[in-house]
Design a protein around this motif. Structure first.
Motif, PDB file in Angstrom:
ATOM      1  N   ARG A   8       0.815  -1.226   0.000  1.00 15.17           N
ATOM      2  CA  ARG A   8       0.000   0.000   0.000  1.00 15.17           C
ATOM      3  C   ARG A   8       0.840   1.264   0.000  1.00 15.17           C
ATOM      4  O   ARG A   8       0.385   2.309  -0.478  1.00 15.17           O
ATOM      5  CB  ARG A   8      -0.922   0.018   1.222  1.00 15.17           C
ATOM      6  N   PHE A   9       2.049   1.182   0.542  1.00 17.35           N
ATOM      7  CA  PHE A   9       2.832   2.391   0.768  1.00 17.35           C
ATOM      8  C   PHE A   9       4.166   2.401   0.023  1.00 17.35           C
ATOM      9  O   PHE A   9       4.971   3.313   0.190  1.00 17.35           O
ATOM     10  CB  PHE A   9       3.089   2.572   2.270  1.00 17.35           C
ATOM     11  N   VAL A  10       4.384   1.372  -0.770  1.00 12.01           N
ATOM     12  CA  VAL A  10       5.622   1.259  -1.555  1.00 12.01           C
ATOM     13  C   VAL A  10       5.237   0.986  -2.994  1.00 12.01           C
ATOM     14  O   VAL A  10       4.352   0.158  -3.259  1.00 12.01           O
ATOM     15  CB  VAL A  10       6.522   0.121  -1.029  1.00 12.01           C
ATOM     16  N   ARG A  11       5.902   1.674  -3.924  1.00 12.29           N
ATOM     17  CA  ARG A  11       5.649   1.400  -5.337  1.00 12.29           C
ATOM     18  C   ARG A  11       6.880   1.771  -6.143  1.00 12.29           C
ATOM     19  O   ARG A  11       7.772   2.474  -5.659  1.00 12.29           O
ATOM     20  CB  ARG A  11       4.435   2.174  -5.842  1.00 12.29           C
ATOM     21  N   LEU A  12       6.905   1.303  -7.366  1.00 14.16           N
ATOM     22  CA  LEU A  12       7.943   1.691  -8.306  1.00 14.16           C
ATOM     23  C   LEU A  12       7.407   2.784  -9.205  1.00 14.16           C
ATOM     24  O   LEU A  12       6.377   2.608  -9.870  1.00 14.16           O
ATOM     25  CB  LEU A  12       8.402   0.495  -9.140  1.00 14.16           C
ATOM     26  N   ASP A  13       8.068   3.938  -9.211  1.00 12.79           N
ATOM     27  CA  ASP A  13       7.812   4.997 -10.185  1.00 12.79           C
ATOM     28  C   ASP A  13       8.931   4.918 -11.211  1.00 12.79           C
ATOM     29  O   ASP A  13      10.017   5.481 -11.002  1.00 12.79           O
ATOM     30  CB  ASP A  13       7.807   6.378  -9.510  1.00 12.79           C
TER      31      ASP A  13
END
Length: 265
Positions: A8-13
């Motif tokens: 929910r709080f980590v992603r790859l941009d």
């Protein structure tokens, strides 16, 4: 490869691993759902299960991170045990930030207090806004630092200044934070996250093996003699020159073209 779909709080941009450390729902205090996800993601990055060329720390709300959730401390049946647990969880995250070979950028809007200030100190580059403020915050609630502040802050501002900032619980405004080296530079308040992402993306597109060597040299410099550091630099630059990234960089310079560091990974 590890999937971030359930996070929910980590992603790859793109090639940037974006980790939120605080949320508006928690009043922008340090959110341990965020911290635990960030720890897992950084472990996967270190193990090569996630590919990213930079890490970006952000706060989701008006502040980067307003510090630990003191109300949670107060409501715990055993305050000492509770704080010990959350400190260990935060410190796992900080250790992994320190160990990662890719650059770590912090987008520091609003307040960075307590553990939030510790996380800013743990970053390689910190972009702030005109209204950014920093504060140790620990003595104000009768506590001592965590998150590595007693280690990183003296190395940034010097031991005497670090003592003053922590003991007096001083509020450091944006301009003073840049002067002291706590923030790298300032942009408009509404551009902090955009600019920090731009910086992180630029780094992610660069010579990752070179960045790893730079970070390793800087990390050892505080405990190294000049002679030992010179030896380490000589070994490092020699290895870089013989490696694919160094060869591409030097060849591109001679050929008057932009280096394609991605092709060397």
């Amino acid at each position: 490869m590890t999937s971030l779909d359930t996070y929910r709080f980590v992603r790859l941009d793109g090639d940037v691993l974006r980790i939120a450390v605080a949320t508006a729902g928690k009043g922008t205090s340090l959110d341990f759902d965020c911290v635990d996800e960030g720890t897992a993601a950084l472990r996967a990055l270190t193990a090569g299960e996630i590919r990213a060329g930079a890490v970006l720390l952000v706060g989701e709300g008006a502040n980067f991170c307003a510090g630990g959730n003191v109300r949670d401390f107060a409501s715990a049946p055993d305050r000492g045990a509770y704080v010990l647990d959350v400190a260990h969880r935060l410190h796992d995250f900080v250790r992994l930030l320190a160990a990662t070979t890719v650059p770590v950028v912090a987008a520091v809007q609003g307040w960075a207090a307590g553990a939030g200030m510790s996380l800013v100190c743990a970053a390689d580059i910190a972009i702030g806004g005109q209204s950014t403020k920093m504060r140790a915050a620990y003595p104000g609630v009768g506590l001592s630092p965590d998150g590595g502040m007693s280690f990183t802050l003296p190395r940034i501002v010097g031991t005497r200044k670090a003592s003053e900032l922590i003991l007096t619980d001083a509020v450091v405004d944006a301009d003073e934070a840049v002067r002291l080296g706590l923030l790298s530079r300032l942009v408009a308040d509404d551009e902090v996250q955009t600019e920090a992402l731009r910086v992180a993306a630029g780094l992610a597109d660069g010579p990752t093996s070179s960045y790893a060597s730079i970070k390793a040299l800087l990390a050892r410099s505080g405990d190294s003699s000049l002679s030992d550091q010179l030896d380490a630099e000589a070994a490092s630059i020699s290895a870089a020159a013989a490696g694919p990234t160094g060869r591409e960089g030097v060849d591109a310079f001679v050929e008057k073209r932009r280096p394609d560091f991605r092709a060397t990974r």
